[in-house]
Scaffold this motif. Sequence first.
Motif, PDB file in Angstrom:
ATOM      1  N   THR A   1     -29.709   3.228  61.861  1.00 52.13           N
ATOM      2  CA  THR A   1     -28.844   2.206  61.255  1.00 52.13           C
ATOM      3  C   THR A   1     -29.553   0.854  61.203  1.00 52.13           C
ATOM      4  OG1 THR A   1     -27.790   1.523  63.327  1.00 52.13           O
ATOM      5  CG2 THR A   1     -26.737   3.326  62.131  1.00 52.13           C
TER       6      THR A   1
ATOM      7  N   ILE B   1     -33.242   1.876  58.501  1.00 61.55           N
ATOM      8  CA  ILE B   1     -33.199   2.705  57.291  1.00 61.55           C
ATOM      9  C   ILE B   1     -32.107   2.220  56.329  1.00 61.55           C
ATOM     10  CG2 ILE B   1     -32.749   5.046  56.423  1.00 61.55           C
ATOM     11  CD1 ILE B   1     -35.114   5.393  58.070  1.00 61.55           C
ATOM     12  N   TRP B   2     -32.434   2.256  55.052  1.00 65.07           N
ATOM     13  CA  TRP B   2     -31.441   2.043  53.988  1.00 65.07           C
ATOM     14  C   TRP B   2     -31.236   3.414  53.359  1.00 65.07           C
ATOM     15  CZ3 TRP B   2     -31.570  -2.920  50.527  1.00 65.07           C
ATOM     16  CH2 TRP B   2     -30.483  -2.919  49.638  1.00 65.07           C
ATOM     17  N   HIS B   3     -30.082   3.998  53.615  1.00 67.81           N
ATOM     18  CA  HIS B   3     -29.848   5.372  53.172  1.00 67.81           C
ATOM     19  C   HIS B   3     -29.505   5.458  51.684  1.00 67.81           C
ATOM     20  CE1 HIS B   3     -29.399   6.800  57.453  1.00 67.81           C
ATOM     21  NE2 HIS B   3     -30.008   7.833  56.893  1.00 67.81           N
ATOM     22  N   PRO B   4     -29.831   6.577  51.065  1.00 66.94           N
ATOM     23  CA  PRO B   4     -29.466   6.775  49.655  1.00 66.94           C
ATOM     24  C   PRO B   4     -27.974   7.074  49.500  1.00 66.94           C
ATOM     25  CG  PRO B   4     -30.549   8.739  50.505  1.00 66.94           C
ATOM     26  CD  PRO B   4     -30.614   7.700  51.605  1.00 66.94           C
ATOM     27  N   PHE B   5     -27.411   6.611  48.392  1.00 65.88           N
ATOM     28  CA  PHE B   5     -26.035   6.969  48.019  1.00 65.88           C
ATOM     29  C   PHE B   5     -25.027   6.768  49.143  1.00 65.88           C
ATOM     30  CE2 PHE B   5     -28.273   9.283  44.649  1.00 65.88           C
ATOM     31  CZ  PHE B   5     -27.491   8.940  43.563  1.00 65.88           C
ATOM     32  N   MET B   6     -25.100   5.639  49.832  1.00 66.53           N
ATOM     33  CA  MET B   6     -24.176   5.426  50.952  1.00 66.53           C
ATOM     34  C   MET B   6     -23.677   3.985  50.961  1.00 66.53           C
ATOM     35  SD  MET B   6     -24.966   5.851  55.010  1.00 66.53           S
ATOM     36  CE  MET B   6     -23.915   7.100  55.762  1.00 66.53           C
ATOM     37  N   GLN B   7     -22.402   3.813  51.176  1.00 61.15           N
ATOM     38  CA  GLN B   7     -21.847   2.480  51.394  1.00 61.15           C
ATOM     39  C   GLN B   7     -22.036   2.184  52.889  1.00 61.15           C
ATOM     40  OE1 GLN B   7     -21.143  -0.774  51.701  1.00 61.15           O
ATOM     41  NE2 GLN B   7     -20.393  -0.493  49.602  1.00 61.15           N
ATOM     42  N   HIS B   8     -22.950   1.260  53.181  1.00 63.35           N
ATOM     43  CA  HIS B   8     -23.365   1.072  54.568  1.00 63.35           C
ATOM     44  C   HIS B   8     -22.352   0.327  55.421  1.00 63.35           C
ATOM     45  CE1 HIS B   8     -27.064   2.497  52.805  1.00 63.35           C
ATOM     46  NE2 HIS B   8     -27.541   2.698  54.001  1.00 63.35           N
ATOM     47  N   SER B   9     -21.325  -0.230  54.797  1.00 65.09           N
ATOM     48  CA  SER B   9     -20.282  -0.841  55.625  1.00 65.09           C
ATOM     49  C   SER B   9     -19.587   0.246  56.440  1.00 65.09           C
ATOM     50  CB  SER B   9     -19.277  -1.583  54.741  1.00 65.09           C
ATOM     51  OG  SER B   9     -18.601  -0.666  53.902  1.00 65.09           O
TER      52      SER B   9
ATOM     53  N   ARG C   1     -21.298   2.868  57.703  1.00 68.45           N
ATOM     54  CA  ARG C   1     -22.284   3.571  58.521  1.00 68.45           C
ATOM     55  C   ARG C   1     -22.284   3.053  59.951  1.00 68.45           C
ATOM     56  NH1 ARG C   1     -28.761   3.313  57.365  1.00 68.45           N
ATOM     57  NH2 ARG C   1     -28.388   1.135  57.923  1.00 68.45           N
TER      58      ARG C   1
ATOM     59  N   ASN D   1     -21.891   8.316  62.752  1.00 72.57           N
ATOM     60  CA  ASN D   1     -21.835   9.175  61.558  1.00 72.57           C
ATOM     61  C   ASN D   1     -23.184   9.377  60.879  1.00 72.57           C
ATOM     62  OD1 ASN D   1     -22.143   6.758  60.203  1.00 72.57           O
ATOM     63  ND2 ASN D   1     -20.025   6.626  59.509  1.00 72.57           N
ATOM     64  N   VAL D   2     -24.272   9.028  61.585  1.00 74.45           N
ATOM     65  CA  VAL D   2     -25.593   9.408  61.089  1.00 74.45           C
ATOM     66  C   VAL D   2     -26.031  10.653  61.855  1.00 74.45           C
ATOM     67  CG1 VAL D   2     -28.029   8.762  60.972  1.00 74.45           C
ATOM     68  CG2 VAL D   2     -26.259   7.069  60.443  1.00 74.45           C
TER      69      VAL D   2
ATOM     70  N   TYR E   1     -15.567  10.466  41.511  1.00 73.65           N
ATOM     71  CA  TYR E   1     -16.584  10.378  42.566  1.00 73.65           C
ATOM     72  C   TYR E   1     -16.049   9.656  43.802  1.00 73.65           C
ATOM     73  CZ  TYR E   1     -21.239   9.503  44.590  1.00 73.65           C
ATOM     74  OH  TYR E   1     -22.341   9.442  45.404  1.00 73.65           O
TER      75      TYR E   1
ATOM     76  N   ARG F   1     -21.796  18.700  51.471  1.00 73.35           N
ATOM     77  CA  ARG F   1     -21.687  17.445  50.732  1.00 73.35           C
ATOM     78  C   ARG F   1     -20.544  17.575  49.741  1.00 73.35           C
ATOM     79  NH1 ARG F   1     -24.082  12.823  51.999  1.00 73.35           N
ATOM     80  NH2 ARG F   1     -24.342  12.310  49.806  1.00 73.35           N
TER      81      ARG F   1
ATOM     82  N   GLY G   1     -27.226  10.205  54.752  1.00 72.02           N
ATOM     83  CA  GLY G   1     -26.467  10.122  55.997  1.00 72.02           C
ATOM     84  C   GLY G   1     -27.131  10.806  57.173  1.00 72.02           C
TER      85      GLY G   1
ATOM     86  N   VAL H   1     -35.795  -0.003  55.259  1.00 67.60           N
ATOM     87  CA  VAL H   1     -36.687   0.794  54.419  1.00 67.60           C
ATOM     88  C   VAL H   1     -35.897   1.803  53.596  1.00 67.60           C
ATOM     89  CG1 VAL H   1     -38.574   2.481  54.428  1.00 67.60           C
ATOM     90  CG2 VAL H   1     -38.641   0.519  55.987  1.00 67.60           C
TER      91      VAL H   1
ATOM     92  N   ALA I   1     -22.333   0.373  46.572  1.00 69.88           N
ATOM     93  CA  ALA I   1     -23.552   0.792  47.280  1.00 69.88           C
ATOM     94  C   ALA I   1     -24.716   0.973  46.301  1.00 69.88           C
ATOM     95  CB  ALA I   1     -23.288   2.094  48.029  1.00 69.88           C
ATOM     96  N   LEU I   2     -25.926   1.051  46.837  1.00 68.31           N
ATOM     97  CA  LEU I   2     -27.100   1.367  46.015  1.00 68.31           C
ATOM     98  C   LEU I   2     -27.071   2.873  45.768  1.00 68.31           C
ATOM     99  CD1 LEU I   2     -29.766   0.625  44.662  1.00 68.31           C
ATOM    100  CD2 LEU I   2     -30.865   0.744  46.897  1.00 68.31           C
TER     101      LEU I   2
ATOM    102  N   HIS J   1     -28.590   5.425  44.558  1.00 66.22           N
ATOM    103  CA  HIS J   1     -29.914   5.884  44.139  1.00 66.22           C
ATOM    104  C   HIS J   1     -30.430   6.792  45.246  1.00 66.22           C
ATOM    105  CE1 HIS J   1     -33.697   4.895  41.706  1.00 66.22           C
ATOM    106  NE2 HIS J   1     -34.138   5.685  42.663  1.00 66.22           N
TER     107      HIS J   1
END
Lengths: 565, 565
Positions: A40, A43-51, A53, A57-58, A507, A533, B130, B155, B413-414, B416
């Motif tokens: 957390t 890393i900047w995860h793909p396709f995730m709203q990080h608020s 995270r 839940n990782v 979505y 998923r 995730g 990253v 979110a990004l 991508h």
Amino acid sequence: MSSYYEETSISTEVDTFIDSFLQAHDKRIEDLRNMPKQATEAIWHPFMQHSERNENNVVAMESAYGDYFQTYTKQKDASQASGEAKTSLLQPAFDASASWWTQGLGHGNPQLALTAAHAAGKYGHVMFAGAVHEPALTLAQTLIQRMDNPRLSKVFYTDNGSTGMEVAVKMALRAASKRHGWSPEDNVEILGLIGSYHGDTMGTMDCSEPSIFNKKVEWYQGRGHWLDFPQVKLRDGQWIVEPPKSMHKAVGKTRTFNSLEEIFDLEARRADWGRYRSYLDAELWHLRQQGHKFGALIMEPVILGAGGMMFADPLFQRCLVDAVRGIDPNMDNARAMDAQGADKDWQGMPVIFDEVFTGLYRLGRFDAAGFLGTDPDIVVNAKLLTGGLLPLCTTTASEAIFEAFLSADKSDALLHGHSYTAHAIGCSVANESLSTMASISQNEDWEGFRKDWKAPALAEGHRDSTPWSMWSKSFVETVSRKPNVESVFAIGSVFAMSLKDPAGSGYASTAATGLRDRLFNGGQSGEPVIHSRVLGNVLYLMGAMTSTPETLKGVEETVLRALDV
Amino acid sequence: MSSYYEETSISTEVDTFIDSFLQAHDKRIEDLRNMPKQATEAIWHPFMQHSERNENNVVAMESAYGDYFQTYTKQKDASQASGEAKTSLLQPAFDASASWWTQGLGHGNPQLALTAAHAAGKYGHVMFAGAVHEPALTLAQTLIQRMDNPRLSKVFYTDNGSTGMEVAVKMALRAASKRHGWSPEDNVEILGLIGSYHGDTMGTMDCSEPSIFNKKVEWYQGRGHWLDFPQVKLRDGQWIVEPPKSMHKAVGKTRTFNSLEEIFDLEARRADWGRYRSYLDAELWHLRQQGHKFGALIMEPVILGAGGMMFADPLFQRCLVDAVRGIDPNMDNARAMDAQGADKDWQGMPVIFDEVFTGLYRLGRFDAAGFLGTDPDIVVNAKLLTGGLLPLCTTTASEAIFEAFLSADKSDALLHGHSYTAHAIGCSVANESLSTMASISQNEDWEGFRKDWKAPALAEGHRDSTPWSMWSKSFVETVSRKPNVESVFAIGSVFAMSLKDPAGSGYASTAATGLRDRLFNGGQSGEPVIHSRVLGNVLYLMGAMTSTPETLKGVEETVLRALDV
């Protein structure tokens, strides 16, 4: 002897060894426990709203083998520490997204690892501009031969589906613009289907209509027109083809079929064929009247993946190809195919099939185009191409498309190429994967899957395009009757269920996340755990080509129990 | 014993074995001979006008090790057959493009092959949405720590420089648009340098001004403003900083320097500093007056690679960053850096450094940003990241950029992420590469390179940003005095020479191709062969981090002889 052991066991060397062994073990556990929190932070995860995270839940992936991850989550660790039955810190979890649709031959496949190591040792990576090496040549030849599409002749390499689709679009737009004398000012567009998804780069995003994926990307500008389409579904045990409301007047309402096979018997559906063509010919005529200039038809054949797991009526997609090509709508299937095959040049507009998701045995056969009985001008493959090990993509084009870039001027060439283009490891692993998957497609497990789905025998020659699934017919039918399930489908390794969503699907829907969480967290009671998923209100299950009937049966049972909660 | 050998040697088993051995050998030779022609049939090569392609100019790569390819070309085979000295069918050729700028640790590096095999066996690829695994976490932490940029904290993984730059642009545009309240209708643009190149995808092409690379791409639309800049060159043994004519009035004409080191002593160049800032502040003021809204400053620090190998004056690039951030132009270097460091948030517009080419020891130090003494908000790395084995890319962003995507809404979110995002093989190989390159940077060979370039000692603390090259100072100076050479430069592993081109330079120039062909075809007389790439009238040489002084010296001698032909 026993005195030897007694003496040795009290020596300081042994103590030291045991201490260091325990320390190493503790460190390993400690590292694993810290991973989610550290992720957390870094890393900047793909396709995730990080608020949303947090360290609970990782999922930490300790390793993976075959169909299973070895997972660690802080949450489960805590619940164990609080007194629940203590088992292992690690939890095996069935990889039900096939790791984002990549797994062909299972995690940690020894043969792929050896192949990768061999290519790494023999070549590393060698520059591909104006050069060739055996793995890249063999892969290109194999794809051209196995796709059995007389139009295709040239393979262009990139690194992933997005870049491969960028190349496909560049190819098609050039070919169309050159023939029609269009300039950039002509605002050349893409013709496609609603709900399509062709990649994350901005150029490929422009190929899809506005959606949650692209509408907030500042540089997005959809450049095209997208048609709605009839969908194939199994609802309450009944296979149906369901046109959208906007098409009811032209093609009629929902129709029922006795089997999935019947839906894929395109030739037998002459009435639908005529209705679809009338509708599509009129649509295309209107679009052209409005001044649209189309540089390509782009479709994911049969299943539209990332856009929400939608099963398109294969006959509708086939008719769309015929319509843009101007094939006589009164021709029967065989003559229409002959007519298309005779001329390897593109007609109307170049046809691009995005088989990044659907191709290479995903749906039970080498390519998905074969289900439609038509030959695209450009095909893009990735994901299963390397059996699930590392990124590689191919864009395979017809000679006519290739020739549109020929001139005496270097600047007319396709000036595209990534540094690791056609990297030897990727090509070698792809060759190994394709040949292994070809063997698997003839093995007993797959024979069993096919037998389970066999409907009354169709006419000769249809064998290859008969649809079937690795998921059992009885499971698929049972799920389709569950009260909280709107509809399901299964084909090849893919099973998808749309859950009823009072708030409307899409979505951003959360209808399926409850089921997903139950499948992943149910493991405390010794139940097998499933890591899945969701896409909006759709939860899907996807096997690798190597998943056994026994494994899949266990997953089916778990899912059925979770649906009843 | 001898009778045993006599008997055995006439047995049919031995004959059979020898036959099959010879057949296998013949087959291997035959396959190699057929490869170039087969490649012309099945492959669409990157960055090539195929009207010029034939079986004689496609190089077959049989294998590769260290700095060398083992190459086969039809052309050389034919000239040998016609009676010239017969050596091996295969020709070792120095890989002077470092395989399109990828090679850090040499071809077929055993340690990288082992690392790849281990990760392939332990994980294969595991889905990264995730989730986290040790190689990806370690790599992210290493990059953040080693870049020594207090702004960077997160990253994001993709597969290659193009996709990594797509992500960087999406990040910056969102952050800027959110702060300024811009909508897509505001036509947000990129500020950059003329001749920049940030990738092959259409979105990254839109970040560069019209050029041969993008102007014929039907969907290209440059979205930005690009400034010309002063270039660093060595001409006739003299280091110079050469501003373009358009800047003469504002910053003066070409200035001479005693050494490359002097050019990089930014603090000592107070007069230039003042002139550059006055010029840039005025330019930015005018652009804003014209209504331009910039979402990002994008630069390749120090060397602009694919756009033509141009060496930008590092002070000019530094001043441009200061200017967009509104740093007080009268501050000295140390206070300006403090001022930037104190506030980790972006100022003016997000600053993206495209270090895909220049980063990770290419220029002799971990990152190229350090040469400018400034901290970008987003940095993109690829190519050398994996030491030269397979594709992987990181986009590293500041916390402020990351926070621009936080909200309660998933669609903010990004969105991508490629299927093989953060694939375990790539991350493991990258970790191994970075730690090996760190060791190399302290070894005797590199000490020797640095000693060769040492100018009079600079003030304390400048040590890390002192420029030097793996190419010898005497070689670089000698080439700069050749009559057919316009200018040269060297820094880190890169050497580039601009050849005089009566027809005017540019990507379509052929001035350098004659030299390239001489270097590759000179091998008949036993001369070492060099496989190089040209960019317009520029021919460049690039070592791997593992190239030895002896190897490079041999290459230098060959090049000097070829220049005199």
